[in-house]
Design an enzyme around this catalytic site. Structure first.
Site, PDB file in Angstrom:
ATOM      1  CG  HIS A 107      14.692 -23.432  11.157  1.00  0.00           C
ATOM      2  ND1 HIS A 107      13.830 -23.364  10.093  1.00  0.00           N
ATOM      3  CD2 HIS A 107      14.931 -22.144  11.516  1.00  0.00           C
ATOM      4  CE1 HIS A 107      13.553 -22.093   9.830  1.00  0.00           C
ATOM      5  NE2 HIS A 107      14.209 -21.330  10.683  1.00  0.00           N
ATOM      6  NE  ARG A 161      -0.425   0.207   4.678  1.00  0.00           N
ATOM      7  CZ  ARG A 161      -0.679  -0.099   5.905  1.00  0.00           C
ATOM      8  NH1 ARG A 161      -1.889  -0.398   6.246  1.00  0.00           N
ATOM      9  NH2 ARG A 161       0.244  -0.105   6.800  1.00  0.00           N
ATOM     10  CG  ASP A 189      13.203 -17.579  15.700  1.00  0.00           C
ATOM     11  OD1 ASP A 189      12.422 -17.315  14.764  1.00  0.00           O
ATOM     12  OD2 ASP A 189      14.381 -17.176  15.738  1.00  0.00           O
ATOM     13  CE  LYS A 230      19.652 -22.491   5.973  1.00  0.00           C
ATOM     14  NZ  LYS A 230      20.585 -21.377   5.972  1.00  0.00           N
TER      15      LYS A 230
HETATM   16  C1  BG6 Z   1      14.954 -17.765  11.023  1.00  0.00           C
HETATM   17  C2  BG6 Z   1      14.856 -17.263  12.421  1.00  0.00           C
HETATM   18  O1  BG6 Z   1      13.918 -18.666  10.738  1.00  0.00           O
HETATM   19  O2  BG6 Z   1      16.204 -18.428  10.848  1.00  0.00           O
HETATM   20  C3  BG6 Z   1      16.004 -16.340  12.762  1.00  0.00           C
HETATM   21  O3  BG6 Z   1      13.628 -16.564  12.580  1.00  0.00           O
HETATM   22  C4  BG6 Z   1      17.331 -17.006  12.460  1.00  0.00           C
HETATM   23  O4  BG6 Z   1      15.966 -15.928  14.116  1.00  0.00           O
HETATM   24  C5  BG6 Z   1      17.329 -17.589  11.051  1.00  0.00           C
HETATM   25  O5  BG6 Z   1      18.340 -16.039  12.589  1.00  0.00           O
HETATM   26  C6  BG6 Z   1      18.579 -18.418  10.807  1.00  0.00           C
HETATM   27  O6  BG6 Z   1      18.616 -18.787   9.463  1.00  0.00           O
HETATM   28  P1  BG6 Z   1      19.995 -18.996   8.702  1.00  0.00           P
HETATM   29  O7  BG6 Z   1      19.590 -19.416   7.332  1.00  0.00           O
HETATM   30  O8  BG6 Z   1      20.725 -17.690   8.738  1.00  0.00           O
HETATM   31  O9  BG6 Z   1      20.732 -20.058   9.461  1.00  0.00           O
END
Ligand code: BG6
Length: 488
Positions: A238, A49, A233, A180
């Site tokens: 992950h 926007r 997070d 990745k």
């Molecule tokens: C993100 C998190 O999903 O992954 C972040 O929210 C973190 O806090 C990041 O820094 C790390 O990703 P990478 O690819 O830099 O290891």
């Protein structure tokens, strides 16, 4: 260059002037364009926007996105042709008529429609409803960024609401770790080589460590992070995704549901955590001031956007068990944290020592019989073995065989977002998180979330630039092992 299969696509980017669009999504689309991987007729529709016209949006893209794509020298010709793909629609989410404008604006554009919601999660449901109200949920895919919810209940609420509008096979939930290159390689290592598979089980593996360590603190995201913490997070998504890939059974094929079914089995087999045992199997920490690479850095509680008396964890270490025949009794140690001593993501598989050593006690020592898969930086696979030292006598020392990917494959590395965006455009779901996986992960972390929210004990402090609280090392010591960097 034109993609061999030019069926076109319309990639609609909500939050088109946001941080994620600027740093990740548009640069990844540019890279895919530059290397000829996007269908020539594909269009990118920025939706925001802030800017009034396409020209103003292009100006924003030139100012904000270009610096993120020129790291290796910008190809100006490719950049100019990339800009030609961009369409802009000014849209205010609170105005229903703006969605009619969007529908009309993209009516003539080609191919499958992808709606990428690079917005806060509170906007996911309203945007989906608004898209459906103008019929834009047909012939479409929707991409949702993490965090998808705050706990099982809120994640279910989003998934239920989105699920009423889009079928599960239209929904692409991003966990960028799955995009990745090294994570892909993990699948190749495990399922492309007969060598490791017979050893990849409790009879031969003593323990497994998975670490994602960061040197950065919370940067400009203090507000968000303080309401989130490392468990939500990094672990719920992950780390548990990496764990499920390390531990899954060989899928019958690489099609999306075969892979996701196997990952789900691992997530469902995680030994539930008994609230009374949490302090034995989970450590949480929070960084204090310290020094990283010679630089003094502030403590978490003084970061912008963070409450001074915050009890949010910036470090988590866990002992996890998987209740199935392959892994029963093998501890998996997971760890992640901000402001740690190094930026590294790696998986360490510690194999059992030889059952009887005819070569003397050194053949039983730690540091050999180990596979280290370094995901970042410098993707490497390193196999530690024992070898005889040259010369008289039978003295053994630990040696390693290395595969450094950047030396072996000098080019062709693809950023996670580029791979994931191409997968969305091409309808490949394997690297996206299915709803049931997400639910299983939330269910498993929830007792820890609840216990940490209820306990009066604050997270354990650790100095920035270290490997987290001492309790993390003590947890491994109880199992007769230590983190990789603590050896020797
Ligand atoms: C993100 C998190 O999903 O992954 C972040 O929210 C973190 O806090 C990041 O820094 C790390 O990703 P990478 O690819 O830099 O290891």
């Amino acid at each position: 260059m034109q993609s061999p299969n030019d069926s076109g696509f319309t990639f609609v980017l909500f939050g088109a002037t946001g941080d994620l669009s600027m740093r990740k999504i548009l640069p990844a689309l540019f890279e895919a364009h530059r290397s000829g991987m996007l269908a020539a007729s594909g269009k990118i529709v920025g939706v925001a926007r802030h800017e009034d016209t396409r020209d103003q949006y292009l100006q924003w893209v030139n100012e904000h996105v270009k610096p993120h794509v020129s790291k290796n020298g910008l190809d100006e010709v490719a950049w100019a042709s990339f800009l030609e793909r961009i369409v802009y629609v000014k849209l205010d989410l609170s105005r229903a008529e703006d969605f009619t404008t969007l529908r009309d604006g993209i009516a003539e554009l080609p191919g499958i429609r992808v709606f990428y919601l690079a917005t806060g999660p509170s906007l996911f449901v309203p945007i989906c409803h608004a898209l459906a109200s103008v019929g834009l949920n047909q012939n479409a895919r929707i991409v949702l960024e993490k965090p998808l919810g705050y706990d099982l209940k809120s994640s279910n609420a989003i998934n239920d609401a989105v699920g009423e509008i889009f079928a599960e096979e239209q929904i692409y939930r991003i966990d960028h770790y799955l995009g990745k290159e090294p994570v892909q390689n993990l699948l190749a290592l495990r399922f492309g080589n007969a060598l490791f598979e017979p050893l990849w089980r409790r009879e031969w593996v003593e323990s497994i460590q998975i670490t994602i360590a960061e040197e950065l603190g919370v940067e400009a995201r203090g507000d968000f992070y303080d309401n989130t913490g490392a468990l939500r997070d990094m672990v719920q998504n992950h780390l548990l995704q990496l764990l499920s890939i390390v531990a899954m059974e060989p899928p019958h094929s690489m099609d999306s549901d075969s892979v996701r079914d196997e990952k789900l089995r691992v997530l469902r087999a995680l030994k539930p955590i008994n609230p009374a045992d949490i302090s034995k199997v989970a450590v949480r920490g929070q960084y204090h001031a310290g020094v990283i690479r010679g630089q003094q850095v502030p403590g978490y509680a003084t970061e912008h956007g963070v409450k001074p008396d915050s009890r949010t964890e910036t470090f988590v270490a866990l002992k996890v068990e998987i209740e199935n025949w392959r892994w029963a009794g093998v501890p998996f140690f997971l760890r992640t944290g901000k402001r740690l001593a190094d930026r590294v993501a790696e998986i360490v598989v510690n194999f059992r020592p030889v059952p009887h050593s005819a070569l003397g006690p050194t053949a039983l020592r730690a540091g050999s019989n180990r596979l280290v898969i370094r995901l970042q930086p410098n993707e490497t696979i390193r196999l530690y073995c024992l070898a005889k030292q040259p010369g008289e006598g039978m003295n053994l020392s630990s040696v390693h065989l290395d595969l450094a990917f950047d030396q072996f494959f000098r080019e062709g590395q693809m950023e996670a977002y580029q791979r994931l965006l191409l997968d969305v455009i091409n309808g490949r779901l394997a690297l996206f998180v299915r709803r049931d996986e997400q639910e299983a992960a939330w269910k498993w972390v929830e007792p820890i979330l609840n216990e940490w929210a209820a306990t009066p004990r604050p997270p354990k402090p650790y100095a920035s630039g270290t490997w987290g609280p001492a309790a993390s090392s003590a947890m491994l010591a109880q199992h007769g092992t230590c983190w990789l960097e603590e050896e020797n």
